[in-house]
Scaffold this motif. Sequence first.
Motif, mmCIF file in Angstrom:
data_model
loop_
_atom_site.group_PDB
_atom_site.id
_atom_site.type_symbol
_atom_site.label_atom_id
_atom_site.label_comp_id
_atom_site.label_asym_id
_atom_site.label_seq_id
_atom_site.Cartn_x
_atom_site.Cartn_y
_atom_site.Cartn_z
ATOM 1 N N GLY A 86 39.566 -9.049 -14.398
ATOM 2 C CA GLY A 86 40.602 -8.235 -13.766
ATOM 3 C C GLY A 86 40.528 -6.785 -14.182
ATOM 4 O O GLY A 86 40.753 -5.881 -13.366
ATOM 5 N N ALA A 87 40.207 -6.529 -15.467
ATOM 6 C CA ALA A 87 40.087 -5.148 -15.941
ATOM 7 C C ALA A 87 38.968 -4.419 -15.215
ATOM 8 O O ALA A 87 39.122 -3.258 -14.818
ATOM 9 C CB ALA A 87 39.846 -5.134 -17.452
ATOM 10 N N VAL A 88 37.843 -5.098 -15.015
ATOM 11 C CA VAL A 88 36.713 -4.482 -14.306
ATOM 12 C C VAL A 88 37.068 -4.239 -12.846
ATOM 13 O O VAL A 88 36.786 -3.175 -12.281
ATOM 14 C CB VAL A 88 35.462 -5.373 -14.423
ATOM 15 N N LEU A 89 37.709 -5.228 -12.213
ATOM 16 C CA LEU A 89 38.126 -5.064 -10.819
ATOM 17 C C LEU A 89 39.117 -3.917 -10.673
ATOM 18 O O LEU A 89 38.983 -3.061 -9.787
ATOM 19 C CB LEU A 89 38.748 -6.360 -10.307
ATOM 20 N N GLY A 90 40.121 -3.874 -11.545
ATOM 21 C CA GLY A 90 41.107 -2.807 -11.483
ATOM 22 C C GLY A 90 40.495 -1.440 -11.692
ATOM 23 O O GLY A 90 40.847 -0.472 -11.001
ATOM 24 N N ALA A 91 39.552 -1.345 -12.641
ATOM 25 C CA ALA A 91 38.897 -0.066 -12.905
ATOM 26 C C ALA A 91 38.074 0.388 -11.703
ATOM 27 O O ALA A 91 38.041 1.582 -11.371
ATOM 28 C CB ALA A 91 38.006 -0.184 -14.140
ATOM 29 N N THR A 92 37.412 -0.547 -11.050
ATOM 30 C CA THR A 92 36.635 -0.207 -9.861
ATOM 31 C C THR A 92 37.546 0.324 -8.755
ATOM 32 O O THR A 92 37.233 1.324 -8.097
ATOM 33 C CB THR A 92 35.866 -1.436 -9.356
ATOM 34 N N ILE A 93 38.690 -0.327 -8.572
ATOM 35 C CA ILE A 93 39.638 0.124 -7.540
ATOM 36 C C ILE A 93 40.164 1.515 -7.870
ATOM 37 O O ILE A 93 40.239 2.390 -6.995
ATOM 38 C CB ILE A 93 40.795 -0.888 -7.415
ATOM 39 N N ILE A 94 40.515 1.745 -9.128
ATOM 40 C CA ILE A 94 41.021 3.065 -9.535
ATOM 41 C C ILE A 94 39.945 4.128 -9.329
ATOM 42 O O ILE A 94 40.221 5.231 -8.836
ATOM 43 C CB ILE A 94 41.476 3.041 -11.006
ATOM 44 N N GLY A 95 38.708 3.823 -9.709
ATOM 45 C CA GLY A 95 37.619 4.778 -9.513
ATOM 46 C C GLY A 95 37.417 5.118 -8.046
ATOM 47 O O GLY A 95 37.194 6.284 -7.690
ATOM 48 N N LEU A 96 37.513 4.122 -7.171
ATOM 49 C CA LEU A 96 37.347 4.362 -5.745
ATOM 50 C C LEU A 96 38.512 5.174 -5.181
ATOM 51 O O LEU A 96 38.309 6.075 -4.357
ATOM 52 C CB LEU A 96 37.226 3.025 -5.003
ATOM 53 N N ILE A 97 39.720 4.858 -5.619
ATOM 54 C CA ILE A 97 40.883 5.631 -5.160
ATOM 55 C C ILE A 97 40.727 7.094 -5.542
ATOM 56 O O ILE A 97 40.937 8.003 -4.726
ATOM 57 C CB ILE A 97 42.178 5.051 -5.756
ATOM 58 N N GLU A 98 40.336 7.340 -6.779
ATOM 59 C CA GLU A 98 40.152 8.719 -7.245
ATOM 60 C C GLU A 98 39.074 9.432 -6.444
ATOM 61 O O GLU A 98 39.263 10.571 -5.989
ATOM 62 C CB GLU A 98 39.793 8.718 -8.727
#
Length: 317
Positions: free
Chosen positions: A249-261
């Motif tokens: 979940g941490a990796v998935l969440g980080a990927t989503i945050i990186g894409l949003i940014e």
Amino acid sequence: MNVFFIGLTNGAVYGLVALGYTLVYGILQLINFAHGDVFALSGLVAFSVLSGKFLGITSDDSMVIIIGALLLCLILTMPLFAVGNALIELVAYRRLRTAPRLAPLITAVGVSFIVQNVGLAVYDVEFYGATELLPRSNAIEIGSFAYQWNKLIVLLIVVPLLVSLTWFVRSTRQGKAMRATAQDKDASAMMGINVNRTISVTFALAGALAAAAGLLFLLQFNMRYDTGFQLGLFAFTAAVLGGIGNLSGAVLGATIIGLIEAFNEGLRWGHPLDGAWFFPDVGAPSDWTRAVIFGILIAILVFRPEGLLGERTAEGT
């Protein structure tokens, strides 16, 4: 497509920091606010190792020498900050395990200020970066899509680290002890698991991941003593988004945050950019990026506090 891969690269760095948060929370239910500042200090120490009289690496050196220096820097900084993070747990948190939850939370904030001010005292308020070390020529080029070497190398370092961490937690004796301690510390101790050592190993792993993230961030962007505060909040949001305590979940969440940014900054400036932290005229993510990311944090805490990959527990229902 270019913006997508920029977001993927940034998310990989955020993921290493988010894993530190989720490892510690999973075993102690403690939000270690000092983790972001450990990450920032590790990046500044990596700069000292790579530059100056220690290694003195410049962009004029051959790629073999540069890669060797980066690996040596990882070999030096990851154990250093693993030990440092374990010492933080020993000195600041160990005696507070049975205290009310507010006590370790306040202590974590205090440790955060201590680590941040150590970085300020040693490195002052200047920005440091090693963005010129890695070539920015295209490693992959298909039509209008181009992926540079400096970003590809980040993924080449992050992916083995994530695979190694997954193997360690799932397959090794110490990893099984970590999972057992996360479920029930008292029962684990009754079964012969050294709980203190297991928690120290968890903090050491988190510190090593922060050191790796610090070096990778340094290779992509400029950073200074307080960079870890906001990036730490981004990484914490990623951990909560994916399900804090859940490594995937941490990796998935980080990927989503990186894409949003990346998409927010890319659309803002009208063309793909090298991430939001290294723009001479911006210097940090825009207000809209921060608003969107922290808005997501609030929404997740309100509507799905267990995160995207988390599971509801009896305590949380």
